[in-house]
Design an enzyme around this catalytic site. Structure first.
Site, mmCIF file in Angstrom:
data_model
loop_
_atom_site.group_PDB
_atom_site.id
_atom_site.type_symbol
_atom_site.label_atom_id
_atom_site.label_comp_id
_atom_site.label_asym_id
_atom_site.label_seq_id
_atom_site.Cartn_x
_atom_site.Cartn_y
_atom_site.Cartn_z
ATOM 1 N N THR A 129 93.001 109.440 25.596
ATOM 2 C CA THR A 129 94.016 108.884 26.506
ATOM 3 C C THR A 129 94.442 109.940 27.516
ATOM 4 O O THR A 129 94.455 109.696 28.726
ATOM 5 C CB THR A 129 95.242 108.402 25.695
ATOM 6 O OG1 THR A 129 94.826 107.354 24.811
ATOM 7 C CG2 THR A 129 96.352 107.906 26.605
ATOM 8 N N ALA A 189 94.281 104.425 27.855
ATOM 9 C CA ALA A 189 94.617 104.143 26.458
ATOM 10 C C ALA A 189 93.332 104.097 25.635
ATOM 11 O O ALA A 189 92.449 103.300 25.919
ATOM 12 C CB ALA A 189 95.355 102.809 26.345
ATOM 13 N N CYS A 190 93.245 104.956 24.625
ATOM 14 C CA CYS A 190 92.070 104.958 23.755
ATOM 15 C C CYS A 190 92.415 104.339 22.407
ATOM 16 O O CYS A 190 93.582 104.047 22.129
ATOM 17 C CB CYS A 190 91.502 106.368 23.596
ATOM 18 S SG CYS A 190 92.524 107.492 22.625
ATOM 19 N N THR A 191 91.420 104.162 21.569
ATOM 20 C CA THR A 191 91.640 103.488 20.289
ATOM 21 C C THR A 191 92.600 104.247 19.380
ATOM 22 O O THR A 191 93.419 103.641 18.710
ATOM 23 C CB THR A 191 90.308 103.260 19.540
ATOM 24 O OG1 THR A 191 89.602 104.483 19.483
ATOM 25 C CG2 THR A 191 89.463 102.224 20.229
#
Length: 105
Positions: A16, A8-10
């Site tokens: 992601t 999970a990325c920002t």
């Protein structure tokens, strides 16, 4: 070795899915069974089953943000890194996971 994890990325888009792909490829190349759930802008995909989590030797969290369902991994060995590490050094990350498992046996 059985590995599960979450990417999970920002922003929840590119990193992601790149992290998921890199980890799955590195894990398979190392002879491990690996399943990576993604938590992105369109929600949870490839959701891990309770059985996959139960059978896992280790959990890799390649995350830049708070994820939902982290309590599912309570009691498991966990490696948490930013998505950037999973993208740039997936083979080293899988090797580290194997070291942790070997040391705990």
């Amino acid at each position: 070795m059985k590995i599960v994890g979450v990417a999970a990325c920002t922003v929840g888009i590119a990193h992601t899915y790149i992290a998921q792909e890199k980890l799955e490829t590195a894990g398979k190349n190392a002879g491990s069974e690996i399943h990576i759930e993604t938590q992105g802008t369109i929600g949870v995909e490839n959701e891990l089953t309770p059985e996959q989590i139960e059978e896992a030797d280790i959990v890799i969290l390649a995350i830049d943000v708070k994820i939902s369902g982290e309590e599912r991994f309570k009691g498991k060995k966990i490696i948490q890194v930013p998505t950037e590490i999973a993208i740039k050094s997936p083979n080293k990350l899988i090797a580290k996971a194997k070291e942790i498992i070997a040391a705990s046996v």
